[in-house]
Design a protein around this motif. Structure first.
Motif, mmCIF file in Angstrom:
data_model
loop_
_atom_site.group_PDB
_atom_site.id
_atom_site.type_symbol
_atom_site.label_atom_id
_atom_site.label_comp_id
_atom_site.label_asym_id
_atom_site.label_seq_id
_atom_site.Cartn_x
_atom_site.Cartn_y
_atom_site.Cartn_z
ATOM 1 N N ALA A 126 -111.858 -34.360 -8.589
ATOM 2 C CA ALA A 126 -110.704 -33.241 -9.583
ATOM 3 C C ALA A 126 -110.711 -32.083 -10.526
ATOM 4 N N PHE A 127 -110.738 -30.808 -9.996
ATOM 5 C CA PHE A 127 -110.853 -29.761 -11.440
ATOM 6 C C PHE A 127 -109.154 -29.208 -11.945
ATOM 7 N N VAL A 128 -108.830 -29.768 -12.794
ATOM 8 C CA VAL A 128 -107.494 -29.822 -12.939
ATOM 9 C C VAL A 128 -107.059 -28.248 -14.304
ATOM 10 N N PHE A 129 -106.120 -28.069 -13.675
ATOM 11 C CA PHE A 129 -105.432 -26.570 -13.783
ATOM 12 C C PHE A 129 -103.905 -26.868 -14.285
ATOM 13 N N GLY A 130 -103.232 -25.812 -15.518
ATOM 14 C CA GLY A 130 -102.505 -25.985 -15.551
ATOM 15 C C GLY A 130 -100.821 -25.758 -13.832
ATOM 16 N N GLU A 131 -99.683 -25.148 -14.811
ATOM 17 C CA GLU A 131 -98.635 -24.622 -13.948
ATOM 18 C C GLU A 131 -98.948 -23.134 -13.886
ATOM 19 N N ASN A 132 -98.025 -22.229 -12.622
ATOM 20 C CA ASN A 132 -98.186 -20.633 -13.363
ATOM 21 C C ASN A 132 -99.277 -20.663 -12.997
ATOM 22 N N ILE A 133 -100.093 -21.238 -12.251
ATOM 23 C CA ILE A 133 -102.000 -20.216 -11.923
ATOM 24 C C ILE A 133 -101.725 -19.559 -10.993
ATOM 25 N N ASP A 134 -102.015 -18.129 -11.438
ATOM 26 C CA ASP A 134 -101.365 -17.025 -10.583
ATOM 27 C C ASP A 134 -102.613 -16.845 -9.633
ATOM 28 N N THR A 135 -102.332 -15.504 -9.077
ATOM 29 C CA THR A 135 -103.450 -15.124 -8.410
ATOM 30 C C THR A 135 -104.927 -14.578 -8.859
ATOM 31 N N ASP A 136 -103.697 -14.006 -9.741
ATOM 32 C CA ASP A 136 -105.702 -13.159 -10.419
ATOM 33 C C ASP A 136 -106.075 -13.886 -11.742
ATOM 34 N N GLY A 181 -100.525 -28.035 -11.450
ATOM 35 C CA GLY A 181 -98.995 -27.959 -11.762
ATOM 36 C C GLY A 181 -97.836 -27.274 -10.507
ATOM 37 N N THR A 182 -97.293 -27.156 -10.833
ATOM 38 C CA THR A 182 -96.043 -26.092 -10.240
ATOM 39 C C THR A 182 -96.493 -24.780 -9.878
ATOM 40 N N ASN A 183 -96.511 -24.511 -8.874
ATOM 41 C CA ASN A 183 -95.986 -22.151 -8.238
ATOM 42 C C ASN A 183 -97.796 -22.316 -8.847
ATOM 43 N N PHE A 184 -98.458 -22.946 -8.196
ATOM 44 C CA PHE A 184 -100.312 -22.574 -8.083
ATOM 45 C C PHE A 184 -100.319 -21.398 -6.859
ATOM 46 N N GLY A 185 -100.595 -20.492 -7.350
ATOM 47 C CA GLY A 185 -100.655 -19.487 -6.221
ATOM 48 C C GLY A 185 -100.182 -17.632 -6.712
ATOM 49 N N ALA A 222 -107.171 -14.691 -3.037
ATOM 50 C CA ALA A 222 -107.214 -16.133 -3.896
ATOM 51 C C ALA A 222 -107.791 -16.904 -3.488
ATOM 52 N N ALA A 223 -106.771 -16.661 -1.726
ATOM 53 C CA ALA A 223 -107.565 -18.248 -0.849
ATOM 54 C C ALA A 223 -108.348 -18.165 -0.319
ATOM 55 N N ILE A 224 -109.248 -16.321 0.199
ATOM 56 C CA ILE A 224 -110.687 -16.764 0.279
ATOM 57 C C ILE A 224 -111.630 -16.777 -0.263
ATOM 58 N N THR A 225 -111.171 -16.666 -1.991
ATOM 59 C CA THR A 225 -112.602 -17.615 -2.789
ATOM 60 C C THR A 225 -112.985 -19.282 -2.710
ATOM 61 N N LEU A 226 -111.465 -19.173 -2.294
ATOM 62 C CA LEU A 226 -111.598 -20.597 -2.488
ATOM 63 C C LEU A 226 -112.028 -21.635 -1.544
ATOM 64 N N SER A 261 -96.282 -27.374 -6.773
ATOM 65 C CA SER A 261 -95.596 -26.484 -6.143
ATOM 66 C C SER A 261 -96.861 -25.851 -5.854
ATOM 67 N N PHE A 262 -96.608 -24.737 -4.575
ATOM 68 C CA PHE A 262 -97.238 -23.015 -4.550
ATOM 69 C C PHE A 262 -96.195 -21.997 -4.299
ATOM 70 N N GLY A 263 -96.953 -20.541 -5.402
ATOM 71 C CA GLY A 263 -96.040 -19.649 -4.540
ATOM 72 C C GLY A 263 -96.241 -19.371 -3.408
ATOM 73 N N ARG A 264 -94.818 -18.947 -2.630
ATOM 74 C CA ARG A 264 -95.246 -19.285 -0.893
ATOM 75 C C ARG A 264 -96.061 -18.171 0.121
#
Length: 186
Positions: free
Chosen positions: A9-19, A60-64, A72-76, A88-91
């Motif tokens: 697991a690589f853990v990140f916080g909330e509101n990790i935006d696409t940038d 956390g919440t609002n990833f992406g 953002a999705a391509i790199t993952l 939760s995710f950005g839609r």
């Protein structure tokens, strides 16, 4: 696609935006080998050095949240993320990831049961997440059969291409015709 994945697991916080997932300053790159060098670069510049294919991103919440850039999705996908688990995710990011064949799984309890470096197993189809380090488990929001079909096909484009191949019919003159009336019955 494997329906069960296992990784660190690589853990990140909330509101990790696409940038933060893929910084806009690298958007000029078009080759996937160049793009993947900058996965999660805006949140952790050393991420790619430590991440192995199959490892799992937890947030956390609002990833992406943020822009609609597919980078953002391509790199993952390019770094081989086994799954992305978030409260939760950005839609738009969620749909981009699914459409590219990246398993993005919503679990409201995920940051409570997973810590950085934990070994995690995810049953994507059943929606069961196990922390193999601590023994904790959680249930995720289940994937619909349609989304599972997209993921198992490797993305929406390969799924549609496969569907088109199964719907082709030879006409009397040897030409191939697509039966569109059946194509949209999913």
């Amino acid at each position: 696609m494997k329906t069960k994945v296992r990784g660190k697991a690589f853990v990140f916080g909330e509101n990790i935006d696409t940038d933060q997932i893929y910084p806009g300053r690298f958007v000029e790159y078009t080759d996937v080998e160049d793009i993947k060098k900058y996965a999660m670069y805006g949140a952790d510049e050393s991420f790619v050095k430590n991440f192995d294919p199959g490892d799992i991103i937890v947030a956390g919440t609002n990833f992406g949240c943020g822009s609609s850039r597919e980078h953002a999705a391509i790199t993952l996908k390019a770094v081989g993320a086994g799954a992305v688990l978030a409260e939760s995710f950005g839609r738009i990011f969620f749909r981009n990831a699914i459409n590219l064949g990246v398993p993005v799984i919503t679990c409201s309890e995920i940051t409570k049961i997973i810590a950085e470096g934990d070994e995690v197993e995810v049953d994507i189809e059943a929606g069961i997440i196990k922390n193999l380090t601590t023994g904790a488990t959680a249930a995720a929001v289940p994937m619909s059969p349609y989304i599972m079909n997209i993921l198992q096909s490797g993305g929406i484009k390969p799924m549609i291409k496969a569907m088109q191949e199964t719907k082709k019919v030879r006409t009397g003159d040897g030409a191939v015709k697509l039966q569109c009336k059946d194509f949209f019955e999913l």
